[in-house]
Scaffold this active site. Structure first.
Site, PDB file in Angstrom:
ATOM      1  CD  GLU A   1     -19.997 -33.848  -3.427  1.00  0.00           C
ATOM      2  OE1 GLU A   1     -21.183 -34.226  -3.376  1.00  0.00           O
ATOM      3  OE2 GLU A   1     -19.234 -33.877  -2.463  1.00  0.00           O
TER       4      GLU A   1
ATOM      5  CG  ASP B   1     -16.174 -33.505  -2.649  1.00  0.00           C
ATOM      6  OD1 ASP B   1     -16.983 -32.625  -2.888  1.00  0.00           O
ATOM      7  OD2 ASP B   1     -16.492 -34.673  -2.321  1.00  0.00           O
TER       8      ASP B   1
ATOM      9  CD  GLU C   1     -15.174 -32.703   2.352  1.00  0.00           C
ATOM     10  OE1 GLU C   1     -15.978 -32.290   3.196  1.00  0.00           O
ATOM     11  OE2 GLU C   1     -15.117 -33.873   1.971  1.00  0.00           O
TER      12      GLU C   1
END
Ligand SMILES: *[C@@H]1O[C@H](CO)[C@@H](O)[C@H](O)[C@H]1NC(C)=O
Length: 284
Positions: A97, A99, A101
């Site tokens: 993953e 990311d 955010e």
């Protein structure tokens, strides 16, 4: 072995176009019961969040390496408690993953850009930044450059983080599991506001984040395990991203960002890892 096969499969596939702009072609709205909308024939996508639910979308394709750009305009005003997540992820317990955010804040207070990298199901590699502009006023380009040697996070073309392939030092790197783009706008009062210190102001709902100009110059994974690489031909020939790394100008800019805008780096958090820092932290 897998990499070798991948390279061969990739270089014999025909080039496919990857013009930016039509979100309808590349993205599917996946949840939110009407709170996510595709507008202008695929020119704009909006996600909204209210007290009952957030919303989200994902990419139609899975990718195995690429340079993926998205322009995002974040929730304006009092966005405390809202999180706009934009990430690449594979599936399963040993997933990879990458990311981005965005943690909202009170009006006038800065957003936090939270980044993380999971390999083989293991994350704990958070780095957080403030931005050098107001991300709610205009669209800005958030990019993930993912090739066999680097995962580079970029904001408006400025590299902010470079996760290097250190497999030779025993550190896993994402390279075998195709990943999809996912994005969602949701409420995370407890996490995003220092343990619920600041409450989400639901009188300001619905909260909205906007997306445009998605561009995946990437290898599209197919169910047969083969991979098609867009858009300028096979990687290694003239797809710049395949061999790209942070050049000297980029290094300068990344240093500037990390010196002036980085607010958290797991590699500096000695209290958190009393039994020893993650191995990649001691390899610059
Ligand atoms: C909100 O802004 C305050 C003040 O600058 C800062 O301390 C806090 O970390 C910010 N919160 C988030 C979630 O970014």
């Amino acid at each position: 072995m897998a990499m070798r096969f991948f390279l061969i499969a990739c270089s014999f596939m025909a080039a496919i176009a990857s013009a930016a702009g039509n979100l309808q072609r590349d993205l599917d709205i996946t949840w939110g019961d009407g709170r996510a909308k595709m507008l202008g024939g695929g020119q704009l996508l909006t996600l909204t969040l209210d007290k009952a639910s957030g919303s989200g979308f994902q990419s139609r394709h899975e990718y195995l390496f690429g340079k993926i750009d998205m322009q995002i305009k974040l929730v304006p005003g009092n966005s405390a408690g809202t999180v706009t997540a934009y990430y690449l992820s594979s599936q399963g317990p040993t997933h990879d993953e990458i990311d981005f955010e965005f943690l909202g804040n009170l009006s006038g207070d800065p957003y936090t850009l939270h980044t993380n990298v999971f390999t083989q199901g293991k994350g704990n590699r958070e780095m957080q930044f403030k931005l050098w502009f107001d991300p709610t006023k205009d669209f800005h380009t958030y990019s993930i450059l993912w090739n066999p040697r680097h995962v580079i996070f970029m904001v408006d073309g400025t590299p902010i983080r470079d996760f290097k392939n250190l497999e030779s030092r025993g550190i896993a790197f994402p390279k075998n599991q195709p990943m999809r783009i996912y994005s969602s706008l949701w409420n995370a009062e407890d996490w995003a506001t220092r343990g619920g210190l600041v409450k989400t102001d639901w009188s300001k709902a619905p909260f909205m984040a906007s997306y445009r100009n998605f561009k995946a110059d990437a290898c599209v994974a197919s169910s047969s395990g083969a991979s098609k690489c867009a858009s300028n031909g096979a990687p290694g020939s003239n797809s710049g991203w395949w061999n790209q790394e942070v050049d000297s100008t980029g290094q300068e800019r990344m240093k500037w960002v990390q010196k002036n805008y980085m607010i958290y780096n797991y590699c500096n958090d000695h209290k958190r890892f009393p039994q020893g820092m993650p191995a990649e932290c001691s390899i610059a």
